[in-house]
Design an enzyme around this catalytic site. Sequence first.
Site, PDB file in Angstrom:
ATOM      1  N   GLY B 250      22.574   8.820  22.891  1.00  0.00           N
ATOM      2  CA  GLY B 250      22.521  10.145  22.796  1.00  0.00           C
ATOM      3  C   GLY B 250      21.149  10.499  23.163  1.00  0.00           C
ATOM      4  O   GLY B 250      20.821  11.395  24.048  1.00  0.00           O
ATOM      5  N   PHE B 251      20.348  10.361  22.023  1.00  0.00           N
ATOM      6  CA  PHE B 251      19.011  10.872  22.205  1.00  0.00           C
ATOM      7  C   PHE B 251      18.644  12.347  22.251  1.00  0.00           C
ATOM      8  O   PHE B 251      17.552  12.746  22.850  1.00  0.00           O
ATOM      9  CB  PHE B 251      18.223   9.998  23.224  1.00  0.00           C
ATOM     10  CG  PHE B 251      18.590   8.499  23.369  1.00  0.00           C
ATOM     11  CD1 PHE B 251      17.961   7.631  22.228  1.00  0.00           C
ATOM     12  CD2 PHE B 251      19.173   7.816  24.277  1.00  0.00           C
ATOM     13  CE1 PHE B 251      18.607   6.319  22.090  1.00  0.00           C
ATOM     14  CE2 PHE B 251      19.420   6.605  24.423  1.00  0.00           C
ATOM     15  CZ  PHE B 251      19.212   5.944  23.390  1.00  0.00           C
ATOM     16  N   GLY B 477      24.760   4.598  17.901  1.00  0.00           N
ATOM     17  CA  GLY B 477      24.061   3.486  18.004  1.00  0.00           C
ATOM     18  C   GLY B 477      22.930   3.447  16.843  1.00  0.00           C
ATOM     19  O   GLY B 477      22.473   2.402  16.741  1.00  0.00           O
ATOM     20  N   ALA B 520      22.086   9.727   8.566  1.00  0.00           N
ATOM     21  CA  ALA B 520      22.354   8.864   7.413  1.00  0.00           C
ATOM     22  C   ALA B 520      22.053   9.623   6.090  1.00  0.00           C
ATOM     23  O   ALA B 520      23.139   9.441   5.569  1.00  0.00           O
ATOM     24  CB  ALA B 520      21.329   7.628   7.425  1.00  0.00           C
ATOM     25  N   ARG B 635      13.661   4.758   0.909  1.00  0.00           N
ATOM     26  CA  ARG B 635      14.497   3.503   0.663  1.00  0.00           C
ATOM     27  C   ARG B 635      15.241   3.072   2.023  1.00  0.00           C
ATOM     28  O   ARG B 635      15.867   4.299   2.973  1.00  0.00           O
ATOM     29  CB  ARG B 635      15.701   3.928  -0.372  1.00  0.00           C
ATOM     30  CG  ARG B 635      16.491   2.563  -0.714  1.00  0.00           C
ATOM     31  CD  ARG B 635      17.619   2.829  -1.645  1.00  0.00           C
ATOM     32  NE  ARG B 635      16.779   2.697  -2.869  1.00  0.00           N
ATOM     33  CZ  ARG B 635      17.170   3.726  -3.749  1.00  0.00           C
ATOM     34  NH1 ARG B 635      17.569   4.784  -3.500  1.00  0.00           N
ATOM     35  NH2 ARG B 635      16.507   3.498  -4.924  1.00  0.00           N
ATOM     36  N   ILE B 636      15.207   1.872   2.477  1.00  0.00           N
ATOM     37  CA  ILE B 636      15.949   1.490   3.817  1.00  0.00           C
ATOM     38  C   ILE B 636      17.148   1.011   3.427  1.00  0.00           C
ATOM     39  O   ILE B 636      17.466  -0.032   2.688  1.00  0.00           O
ATOM     40  CB  ILE B 636      14.876   0.292   4.418  1.00  0.00           C
ATOM     41  CG1 ILE B 636      13.637   0.985   4.996  1.00  0.00           C
ATOM     42  CG2 ILE B 636      15.570  -0.323   5.646  1.00  0.00           C
ATOM     43  CD1 ILE B 636      13.582   2.146   5.692  1.00  0.00           C
ATOM     44  N   LEU B 637      18.200   1.455   4.217  1.00  0.00           N
ATOM     45  CA  LEU B 637      19.506   1.221   3.728  1.00  0.00           C
ATOM     46  C   LEU B 637      19.881  -0.192   4.503  1.00  0.00           C
ATOM     47  O   LEU B 637      20.794  -1.095   3.663  1.00  0.00           O
ATOM     48  CB  LEU B 637      20.595   2.239   4.503  1.00  0.00           C
ATOM     49  CG  LEU B 637      20.815   3.606   3.755  1.00  0.00           C
ATOM     50  CD1 LEU B 637      21.537   4.541   4.403  1.00  0.00           C
ATOM     51  CD2 LEU B 637      21.202   3.550   2.146  1.00  0.00           C
ATOM     52  N   GLN B 645      16.051   0.752  15.033  1.00  0.00           N
ATOM     53  CA  GLN B 645      15.643   1.977  15.351  1.00  0.00           C
ATOM     54  C   GLN B 645      14.367   2.375  15.483  1.00  0.00           C
ATOM     55  O   GLN B 645      13.769   2.702  16.567  1.00  0.00           O
ATOM     56  CB  GLN B 645      16.178   2.880  14.043  1.00  0.00           C
ATOM     57  CG  GLN B 645      17.602   3.142  14.149  1.00  0.00           C
ATOM     58  CD  GLN B 645      18.316   3.745  15.184  1.00  0.00           C
ATOM     59  OE1 GLN B 645      18.009   5.073  15.013  1.00  0.00           O
ATOM     60  NE2 GLN B 645      19.194   3.439  16.023  1.00  0.00           N
ATOM     61  N   GLU B 711      13.716   8.358  14.824  1.00  0.00           N
ATOM     62  CA  GLU B 711      12.652   9.187  15.601  1.00  0.00           C
ATOM     63  C   GLU B 711      11.272   9.012  15.154  1.00  0.00           C
ATOM     64  O   GLU B 711      10.227   9.505  15.852  1.00  0.00           O
ATOM     65  CB  GLU B 711      12.908  10.718  15.640  1.00  0.00           C
ATOM     66  CG  GLU B 711      14.330  10.966  16.397  1.00  0.00           C
ATOM     67  CD  GLU B 711      14.639  12.376  16.096  1.00  0.00           C
ATOM     68  OE1 GLU B 711      15.084  12.592  14.989  1.00  0.00           O
ATOM     69  OE2 GLU B 711      15.021  13.135  17.139  1.00  0.00           O
TER      70      GLU B 711
END
Lengths: 315, 748, 199
Positions: B250-251, B477, B520, B635-637, B645, B711
């Site tokens: 998408g972006f 994605g 997210a 926090r990183i999921l 990403q 991003e």
Amino acid sequence: MKPFTYERATSVADAAKASADPSVRLLAGGTNLLDLMKLQIETPARIVDIGRLPLKDITETPDGGLRIGALATSTAIASDPVVRARYPLIARALLSGASVQLRNKATAAGNLMQRTRCAYFYDTTKPCNRRIPGSGCSAIGGHSRADGILGTSAACIAVHPSDLAVALTALDAHVETTNGQGTVRTLPVADLHRLPGASPHLETDLAPGQIITAITVPPAPPGEQIFRKVRDRASFAFALISVAASGPRYALGGVAMKPWRASASEAVLAAGGDVDEAVAAELSQARGHGHGEYKIPLAKRLLGAVIRQSRGDAA
Amino acid sequence: MTSFPTGSDIIAENRGGLIGKAVDRVDGWSKVTGQARYSAEIDEAGKPLYGVIATAPIGKGVITSIDATAAEASPGVVLVLTHRNAPAQAPFGAPGEGTNPMMTAKPVLDSPEIRAFATPVALVVADSFENARAGAALIAATYQTTGAAFGFEDHLADAALSPSPTAKVEAGDFEAAFAAAPVQLDETYATPAHNHTQMEPHATLAVWEGENLTVYTSIQGLKGARQSIAWTLQIPKERVRVVSRFIGGGFGGKAHVAADSILAAIAAQRLGRPVKVAMTRAQMFHLSTHRSASRQRIRLGAGKDGVITALSHDGVLHSARYYDFTENVSGLTRALYTVDNMATRHDLVRLDSPMACAVRAPGGAVGTMAIEAAMDELAHRLGIDPVELRIRNEPKVGEGGRAFSSRSLVECLREGASRFGWAQRNPVPGAVRDGRYRIGMGVGSAIWHTLLFPARAAIVLHADGTATVRQAMTDIGTGTYTILAQIAATALGVRTADIHVEIGDSDFPAAPGSGGSFGAATSGSAVLDAAMNLRKAAAELAVGDMGGPLFGGDPAEAVFAEGSILIGNQAVRLTDLVSRLSPGGIVAEGRLEVPKDYWGKTRNAHGANFAEVAVDTLTGEVRLRRMLGVFAAGRILNEKMARSQALGGMIWGVGAALTEENHFDPRYGSFVAQDLAGYHMPAHADIVNLEAVFLPEDGDDNPMGIKGVGELGICGAGAAVANAVFNACGVRVRDYPLTVEKVLQGLG
Amino acid sequence: MRKESAVSATSDLCVHGLAGLHVGGGPALTQVIDIELIVNGRLTSLSLDPRVTLLDALREHLNLTGTKKGCDQGQCGACTVLVNGMRINSCLSLAAMHDGQAITTIEGIAPGENELHHIQAAFIERDAFQCGYCTPGQIVSAVAMLDELAAGQPSQAAEDLSAAPVLTDAELRERMSGNLCRCSAYPHIFAAIRDVAGA
């Protein structure tokens, strides 16, 4: 893509005969032709698929040279042990010329016969003398970063995209052709393509019905074979400028609508001139077009460096 | 702390160990086997008809005549739509339920007006793709061109202040502070138009059943698309369903409903058959959106110690005349270097161009290519290490005195410098050689907004102990399917394999979609709330179950783990509970509302990009040697997908720095590059030795304490590469990308 | 039409519907060609408009949509399939050209039902994709690349063209450069292939 009839050629002579009809296109690998047909830049009424003709062999010739069948794929050529050992220039040019997927399909003759990648040739909404004679040249005054600096004309400044042709030109290779009557002619690869002049739509010196059956390469002269290609990406990109060297012979790519043999440079060097003179001799007539001006100094630098390398001079 | 509904503690506790884990994508199998069906591949409606769009060959004007007879007579053609027989539609940009541009009308074939190159002039529908394509080439139209402004450079003098509310932001007295500063830097940087070049072109399959329309399309936001399509076609939105289960990139380019959706819907209704319309790659360059070209002037006033006292970052951007879009190049500059005296503004040059709009990290991606290059120039001029200069300019509080939710930029710079071997960098440009190459290192800081929007979600706990999450969310994605499974599984104490994630359908509870790196946080928070509500319902059911093991227990003490509810030392399996007491399943809904005090804090994710390049001094070719990004994004999921990403963003930065550009031909109003051989996104060989690292960070930006990562990586990455080129060879190119001609000119 | 021309349909190429073909207006009968493809090991008969590319034959006629259309002009690699074991861009080939040939698509790359090829498994393990649209092409390409390496085919990354190729990092990247990935999963694609190919 306009409707067409699809036929499969059963012999070389028949393919040659069929190709005399301007509404016929011979289909080999298809990697350029089908793209152009989708855009209706090519609109054949008949497609004659020559992909299964027995023109794929790569054989050594009695004089110590090489004969490459017109339908040998880039992969087959670049993987051939003789090519790799004695004509690394050909292998290098092919291997840097396209992705593996394309190399598995694209053929030797198709490579030479591919059409320009000038953006304005591809954009069918724009004037292009090569596509529609007399319509004008949009590249002139446009974004001509990829276009030519030698042998251009007021009608067209496009370049030929083939890397293989540049290598073959430095190797003094010839194309072997036949027509429907079985007349075999050869001509140097360097003379196959026409400079645009006033009629850029006439792209090669092949007569109607004359088709390429093979490429013949004479024994390579002593000396290093070098292929240098400058491009925007590290892979999968057309040359901005390329230089091929085979011993004392040099050719430039990305500068003209044909592989450009650096005959003037060779003459200066043969007469004992130095590298800078040799480079200047070849590129003194170069003319840039706006965004493409940089190609002149770039070609000079690259040609000079390749000449020095091939002569064993310190870089 | 900002207060959110319950759930934060469950995530923090992470009993099942799923949060942060490198869980495989739950949709991975379907993608690697080719079973994942993208919009043009949906076969559930039967064999469709094929529509091919014919476009105008001019940049501005009006259709004076259009003749469809040859196309109509062409083999297999069943319908030709032009402005003469297309139905009435709402005018472009007309607000339906609001002015959000993703929800406004996007009519096609609504008038003879050609307002940009490649405006659709016909849709040719046939029994086969080949027949439709051949038919489309037979559309014969004549045009009257009208006066147009195409060239950005030619019309810079027409630039006018953007209507965006943040077009002009000032604090303190920039001019006075700049004039008084011992060191002044005043440089202008240029970035070209960029294309998204998602691998999947826009595609739609439209199916009508009676009055109801289903649009299978590749779109980032379903709620907006549904409203936009309904409003354009002037039908109630309840009759429109938008389905987008898999999206091939998408972006930002699939934020707006594009011509394929509207045309497929109109044709399918007219013909009473499903109609599929996919854009060609060439059409994508004009019928999708693109990133504005920019001219960015940076002025930095600093002391000899490098501390900035005055900062100005002004952008001049192009925008389509019929659609204002402001690439907010300096919004993040103010956040990165918040000083007392700041002035930023954005001016628009309105051109007769296709629609400029959001491309991955709008504003930040190209804004940081200017400010982070300027910082490098300031560092070089002062003889201060570029990392140290950034650390000296680390603000204590955010813009307007608002505290940071969390900010670990300095830690990222320090950790990155250490890991990258920054100490080995020779500050003297051109000093490091490797054969004919000169080698250099560069750094650029990364920053990206931490955004949050309202969202809803639903969960059903089934009798077999598995659960289904439903949300009108998309996965472009980024990994939405997987992180929603991780969140729901964590809250319900089950495995991710026990969670069925059903997204990509506008009939599900609304979410804002994918974009802005808020996916997210926004979508996940609503799913977490739904899961918490489900826990409550299940626990109450369990303690009220007279025959059950948890009867009479305190539901507040319920623990959900390994497929069971535990209170004290008693447990009941979810499958037993549901199958006995609620065999149809337990349903819960959840929602996220953005707290009123949310923007009382400054909320961003941060990072530092480090790059090493080799410059071929013969040819001017620049090749990446290695790159490191160190990021702090809460926090990183999912460690693995977050890394994907981040690396992807960094590579976009490399492309923007070195190869990506599209030229708008001022004579024709069209982009010169219309294929992937002409528009150079990086190829595999360009990308060498990349690493991305996440530093642990706490935050209160949402119930999960996460920040977006989609991003962040791109910001600062392009400048890091350009700065490395300067360090390598002493050539400062302020006109991106750094293609051979520009580097060569500097090399002399 | 010059019937004396010996350029004609070969015995194994069945052509019908030729009459009345003309270009530029009016209904015309379109040629239909009967071909046989061995797709993922299964003999498949098709009657096609000769304009149908191999890619569109797979996607629109055989419902094998795992092979993707990213550019339709050989510039992205999303449509990569194997023809007689060699990878090609199926968008730049007419289906008719492949009459009698064996086509392997992403749907046929695994050793069996509900199994994954090592490369597919490594792609999941390494998260070597994001949106997934280029992924089938990347995987088919990677599988072919390992065969090409075993067959000794060189790439431009080779220092010595005559030597048997070794899968250095530069070789791997170069050989995979015909497959673009806009999500830019290259580092993870690299890692996945490296896992399978060995260091």
